[in-house]
Design a protein around this motif. Sequence first.
Motif, PDB file in Angstrom:
ATOM      1  N   GLY A  30      -5.496   0.838  -6.613  1.00 32.36           N
ATOM      2  CA  GLY A  30      -4.113   0.394  -6.626  1.00 32.36           C
ATOM      3  C   GLY A  30      -3.811  -0.497  -7.816  1.00 32.36           C
ATOM      4  N   TYR A  33      -2.251  -5.628  -5.482  1.00 37.29           N
ATOM      5  CA  TYR A  33      -2.463  -5.820  -4.052  1.00 37.29           C
ATOM      6  C   TYR A  33      -2.458  -7.314  -3.771  1.00 37.29           C
ATOM      7  N   TYR A  52      -4.582   4.607  -3.689  1.00 39.77           N
ATOM      8  CA  TYR A  52      -3.726   3.924  -2.743  1.00 39.77           C
ATOM      9  C   TYR A  52      -2.343   3.708  -3.331  1.00 39.77           C
ATOM     10  N   ASP A  53      -1.900   2.464  -3.453  1.00 45.96           N
ATOM     11  CA  ASP A  53      -0.510   2.182  -3.777  1.00 45.96           C
ATOM     12  C   ASP A  53      -0.348   1.553  -5.158  1.00 45.96           C
ATOM     13  N   ASN A  56       1.115  -3.075  -3.293  1.00 44.65           N
ATOM     14  CA  ASN A  56       0.873  -3.219  -1.865  1.00 44.65           C
ATOM     15  C   ASN A  56       0.954  -4.700  -1.526  1.00 44.65           C
ATOM     16  N   SER A  74       1.996   5.780  -7.737  1.00 45.85           N
ATOM     17  CA  SER A  74       0.717   6.112  -7.133  1.00 45.85           C
ATOM     18  C   SER A  74       0.593   7.626  -7.030  1.00 45.85           C
ATOM     19  N   GLY A  77      -0.902   7.568  -2.921  1.00 44.34           N
ATOM     20  CA  GLY A  77      -0.390   6.590  -1.964  1.00 44.34           C
ATOM     21  C   GLY A  77       1.106   6.386  -2.105  1.00 44.34           C
ATOM     22  N   ASN A  78       1.554   5.169  -1.802  1.00 44.29           N
ATOM     23  CA  ASN A  78       2.961   4.787  -1.916  1.00 44.29           C
ATOM     24  C   ASN A  78       3.201   4.133  -3.274  1.00 44.29           C
ATOM     25  N   ILE A  81       4.713  -0.534  -1.213  1.00 44.91           N
ATOM     26  CA  ILE A  81       4.685  -0.757   0.233  1.00 44.91           C
ATOM     27  C   ILE A  81       4.649  -2.251   0.486  1.00 44.91           C
ATOM     28  N   SER A  95      10.169   3.669  -8.497  1.00 45.95           N
ATOM     29  CA  SER A  95       8.934   3.774  -7.735  1.00 45.95           C
ATOM     30  C   SER A  95       8.700   5.212  -7.318  1.00 45.95           C
ATOM     31  N   GLY A  97       5.664   7.703  -5.410  1.00 47.54           N
ATOM     32  CA  GLY A  97       4.382   7.794  -4.731  1.00 47.54           C
ATOM     33  C   GLY A  97       4.066   9.203  -4.325  1.00 47.54           C
TER      34      GLY A  97
END
Length: 177
Positions: A30, A33, A52-53, A56, A74, A77-78, A81, A95, A97
């Motif tokens: 990511g 995070y 992953y994101d 996050n 991503s 992932g997202n 998030i 954004s 994802g």
Amino acid sequence: VEAKGENYGIWAGNVLTIGDAEVSAEGREGGIYTDEDVAIKDSEVSATGESYDGINVKGDLTITGENTTVTAKSTYGNGIISYGNITVDDATVKSEGGYRGIIAFDENINDDKVVVIAITGGTVEAKGTGWVDDGIHSDDGIIPRGICSDGDITITDSTVTAEGVAEGISLYDDLTI
């Protein structure tokens, strides 16, 4: 700041504040995070994750300032998030994802917490690119939609583009435009 990591570009165990800065964060897992809130103001932020994101946030995410641009991406992932509220005020957010573009989600679905997305005076582009993806999603369940909330979503004086494969807008509670 340019941060690249095998796991995360930036990992913060506490509140993360980015102000008057240019930040690029990239990680195989990511981009950014954090275990708590994130506040971004008058900054240019790019966050990219693969597994992953892009971003996050375990708390609230606040993005403010007309000179603020946040780009999150991503592959699987997202894009963004947040496990709390998302506020975009007079900022630009893009954004994308592989799952969802933007999601505000209460991971403790058995409590009474309701997450909220509020977009005021900004430009938001959110895109989910997978087979059950959302552009913008806010709920404390995991049903994929374009713009979705079992809490409230408020969009005021803004330009919002939400593209998801499943649905554009789906409501469980109040949507105010």
